[in-house]
Design an enzyme around this catalytic site. Structure first.
Site, PDB file in Angstrom:
ATOM      1  N   TYR A 186       0.844  -1.202   0.000  1.00  0.00           N
ATOM      2  CA  TYR A 186       0.000   0.000   0.000  1.00  0.00           C
ATOM      3  C   TYR A 186       0.874   1.246   0.000  1.00  0.00           C
ATOM      4  O   TYR A 186       0.599   2.210  -0.704  1.00  0.00           O
ATOM      5  CB  TYR A 186      -0.937   0.012   1.219  1.00  0.00           C
ATOM      6  CG  TYR A 186      -1.909   1.162   1.145  1.00  0.00           C
ATOM      7  CD1 TYR A 186      -3.118   1.025   0.466  1.00  0.00           C
ATOM      8  CD2 TYR A 186      -1.600   2.396   1.703  1.00  0.00           C
ATOM      9  CE1 TYR A 186      -3.992   2.081   0.349  1.00  0.00           C
ATOM     10  CE2 TYR A 186      -2.471   3.466   1.593  1.00  0.00           C
ATOM     11  CZ  TYR A 186      -3.673   3.307   0.921  1.00  0.00           C
ATOM     12  OH  TYR A 186      -4.524   4.363   0.794  1.00  0.00           O
ATOM     13  N   ASP A 218       1.215  20.061 -20.704  1.00  0.00           N
ATOM     14  CA  ASP A 218       0.505  18.796 -20.904  1.00  0.00           C
ATOM     15  C   ASP A 218       1.444  17.926 -21.740  1.00  0.00           C
ATOM     16  O   ASP A 218       1.583  18.104 -22.945  1.00  0.00           O
ATOM     17  CB  ASP A 218      -0.817  19.042 -21.636  1.00  0.00           C
ATOM     18  CG  ASP A 218      -1.620  17.754 -21.796  1.00  0.00           C
ATOM     19  OD1 ASP A 218      -1.011  16.673 -21.807  1.00  0.00           O
ATOM     20  OD2 ASP A 218      -2.853  17.844 -21.927  1.00  0.00           O
ATOM     21  N   PHE A 274     -19.742  14.632 -25.655  1.00  0.00           N
ATOM     22  CA  PHE A 274     -19.382  13.760 -26.781  1.00  0.00           C
ATOM     23  C   PHE A 274     -19.272  12.296 -26.380  1.00  0.00           C
ATOM     24  O   PHE A 274     -19.460  11.414 -27.200  1.00  0.00           O
ATOM     25  CB  PHE A 274     -18.067  14.232 -27.425  1.00  0.00           C
ATOM     26  CG  PHE A 274     -16.915  14.290 -26.459  1.00  0.00           C
ATOM     27  CD1 PHE A 274     -16.731  15.407 -25.668  1.00  0.00           C
ATOM     28  CD2 PHE A 274     -16.029  13.234 -26.334  1.00  0.00           C
ATOM     29  CE1 PHE A 274     -15.682  15.463 -24.749  1.00  0.00           C
ATOM     30  CE2 PHE A 274     -14.975  13.286 -25.429  1.00  0.00           C
ATOM     31  CZ  PHE A 274     -14.809  14.408 -24.636  1.00  0.00           C
TER      32      PHE A 274
HETATM   33  N1  F0G Z   1      -4.457  15.831 -22.268  1.00  0.00           N
HETATM   34  C1  F0G Z   1      -4.507  15.434 -23.538  1.00  0.00           C
HETATM   35  C2  F0G Z   1      -3.779  16.217 -24.592  1.00  0.00           C
HETATM   36  C3  F0G Z   1      -5.243  14.297 -23.884  1.00  0.00           C
HETATM   37  O1  F0G Z   1      -5.282  13.902 -25.160  1.00  0.00           O
HETATM   38  C4  F0G Z   1      -5.922  13.581 -22.875  1.00  0.00           C
HETATM   39  C5  F0G Z   1      -6.730  12.412 -23.186  1.00  0.00           C
HETATM   40  C6  F0G Z   1      -5.849  14.033 -21.554  1.00  0.00           C
HETATM   41  C7  F0G Z   1      -5.090  15.166 -21.291  1.00  0.00           C
HETATM   42  C8  F0G Z   1      -6.576  13.356 -20.439  1.00  0.00           C
HETATM   43  O2  F0G Z   1      -5.955  12.177 -20.100  1.00  0.00           O
HETATM   44  O3  F0G Z   1      -7.619  10.406 -20.717  1.00  0.00           O
HETATM   45  O4  F0G Z   1      -5.648   9.897 -19.273  1.00  0.00           O
HETATM   46  O5  F0G Z   1      -7.530  11.226 -18.395  1.00  0.00           O
HETATM   47  N2  F0G Z   1      -7.059  12.137 -24.373  1.00  0.00           N
HETATM   48  C9  F0G Z   1      -7.753  10.954 -24.809  1.00  0.00           C
HETATM   49  C10 F0G Z   1      -7.946  11.046 -26.292  1.00  0.00           C
HETATM   50  C11 F0G Z   1      -8.994  10.631 -24.054  1.00  0.00           C
HETATM   51  O6  F0G Z   1      -8.635  10.176 -26.834  1.00  0.00           O
HETATM   52  O7  F0G Z   1      -7.408  11.956 -26.931  1.00  0.00           O
HETATM   53  P1  F0G Z   1      -6.738  10.862 -19.609  1.00  0.00           P
END
Ligand code: F0G
Length: 472
Positions: free
Chosen positions: A87, A230, A464
């Site tokens: 844990y 990001d 969506f």
């Molecule tokens: N930032 C970006 C640029 C993403 O493409 C995604 C997720 C996230 C954050 C969120 O991350 O899904 O792990 O919680 N994109 C997926 C997609 C869902 O299909 O483009 P997550």
């Protein structure tokens, strides 16, 4: 007539061409099947013309997303057996921290179950009611977490990003004048951080240049504003810098990644993409106070600060995934496959977002179905029509994904009305890409017959994923 038959020449012999190929071979396979057309029609209607609501067993080639859909390597599967499921203080957690520090260069790490877990923590930790968060185009979950924390997202990406035909090599760049104008309008104290994505998902997987992030950092420093990244698809961004930016052609993906991150104060990560795992995420920061706050919050929302919602084995596979994902030959083959599909479509005159990005092909539904108005969801329609044609599943990235303005309740009307065909990492072959391209071509040839959709169910958040439609 001569008995001699000409031996067809390979492309290589004809043109002296040297192809890239994947730096791996296949050890295990997962059977897939294509349903007959009447069953695909029924499945799509039952799913309310929303590809998110299809059962995956009814899908032939699944290009819904590159999120958590990649194939792990034999090393990663072996790593699963090394899971330390304590844990607290799992061995795998420390390995993961060291790996992120080594490749991304950040000081402090908070593990999360996936990207949006990290988005939640960083948004709640940094944003105050009434703040503004500038960024290079929105992403659905990222913006929602910023809004839920009381902030307003402001798009400061360059104008070229909103034009699917513009060939700018770095369409993910931030427009410094737009950023400066926001700072002048609201004041730097109302901007907790600049939200930078590499590559930009909603713009078509478009990269941001090293020169741009340096300039953004310099501007931010002048006002004491943070820059957060990001990092979800940063390996692919690094590849485009290596390919397109003078001075980086001889640098490795690993070196470019680390330099890029050095111009930011921290990052959030959906490890389900570029880190080559099926589940996982993390938050990283160089700021001790931000670390302390988010490490405390993670125990409320995700799990203890040494696992954050991941099993020990998940963290091991993730650490190994990072080391595999920074390999130049891997990233080259990854982007090469996306480009292969895009070039087939381009050769047939099918409108896609150009230049071809890192993780997906984006069909331009406005030019594909010009007779369907945006209120009748041309991209949603096109995604449904492709599934019906062949069982290939993509997703809408247009007016449905953009949602409603929380203040006015009106549809947001994005300039880009796209269908994303997202390529999972290390999963499909070039032959699959041929089948996909041929299906798109078949739908293109019948494009004048297409009819739009009306929305019959709309959930409050991230509509969506769950909205339902009927054919007009
Ligand atoms: N930032 C970006 C640029 C993403 O493409 C995604 C997720 C996230 C954050 C969120 O991350 O899904 O792990 O919680 N994109 C997926 C997609 C869902 O299909 O483009 P997550």
């Amino acid at each position: 007539m001569s008995e001699e038959r000409s031996i067809p020449q390979t492309m290589g012999q004809q043109f002296g061409r040297r192809s890239w190929a994947e730096p791996w071979k296949i050890k295990m396979v997962e059977p897939i099947r294509q349903l007959p057309r009447p069953e695909r029609e029924r499945a799509m209607a039952e799913a309310g013309y929303n590809t998110f609501l299809l059962r995956s067993a009814d899908v032939y080639i699944d290009l819904l997303t590159d999120s958590g859909t990649g194939a792990m390597s034999d090393r990663q599967w072996a790593g699963l057996m090394m899971g330390d499921e304590a844990y607290a203080g799992s061995r795998n957690f420390y390995r993961l921290v060291e790996t992120i520090q080594a490749y991304y260069g950040y000081k402090y790490i908070v593990p999360t179950h996936q990207g949006r877990g990290a988005e939640h923590l960083i948004s709640q930790a940094l944003i105050q009611q009434g703040d503004f968060i500038p960024g290079n185009m929105y992403f659905t979950t990222t913006r929602l977490h910023q809004e839920l924390a009381g902030g307003t997202f402001v798009d400061v990406i360059i104008d070229e990003a909103h034009d699917p035909t513009d060939l700018h090599p770095f369409k993910g760049n931030i427009d410094l004048e737009k950023l400066q104008a926001l700072i002048d309008r609201v004041g730097p104290e109302r901007i907790p951080y600049i939200s930078v994505a590499g590559t930009v998902n909603m713009a078509g997987g478009q990269p941001i240049s090293m020169a741009n992030i340096k300039a953004v950092k310099a501007l931010a420093d002048r006002y004491g504003i943070r820059v957060y990244l990001d990092a979800t698809r940063m390996m692919e961004n690094a590849f485009f810098i290596q390919e397109r930016e003078p001075g980086y052609e001889d640098k490795s993906i690993a070196d470019i990644l680390k330099e890029f991150c050095s111009y930011t104060d921290g990052a959030w990560m959906s490890a389900k993409k570029d880190n080559l795992v099926n589940i996982g995420g993390w938050l990283a920061t160089n700021e001790e106070a931000v670390f302390e706050r988010t490490r405390n919050m993670v125990v409320v929302y995700e799990g203890l600060h040494t696992y954050g919602g991941m099993a020990g084995r998940d963290m091991e596979a993730l650490a190994i995934g990072i080391t595999e994902a920074v390999q130049d030959d891997y990233v080259r083959a990854r982007v090469g496959q996306v480009r292969y599909l895009g070039e087939l479509l381009t050769d047939w005159g099918i409108p896609i977002v150009q230049p071809i990005g890192g993780h997906a092909i984006f069909l331009d539904a406005k030019r594909f179905y010009p007779h369907i108005p945006q209120d009748e969801f041309p991209a949603q329609t096109l995604a449904a029509d492709i599934y019906i044609d062949s069982g290939v599943r993509g997703m809408e990235r247009g007016i449905v994904s953009a949602g409603r303005n929380p203040e006015t309740g009106e549809h947001r009307r994005p300039k880009l009305e796209l269908v994303r065909l997202t390529i999972p990492r290390r999963v499909y072959t070039q032959a699959h890409m041929d089948v996909v391209a041929e299906s798109i071509k078949a739908v293109w040839d019948k494009r004048h017959d297409a009819r739009g959709l009306k929305m019959v169910y709309e959930p409050k958040y991230l509509r969506f994923f769950q909205a339902r439609f009927e054919r007009l």
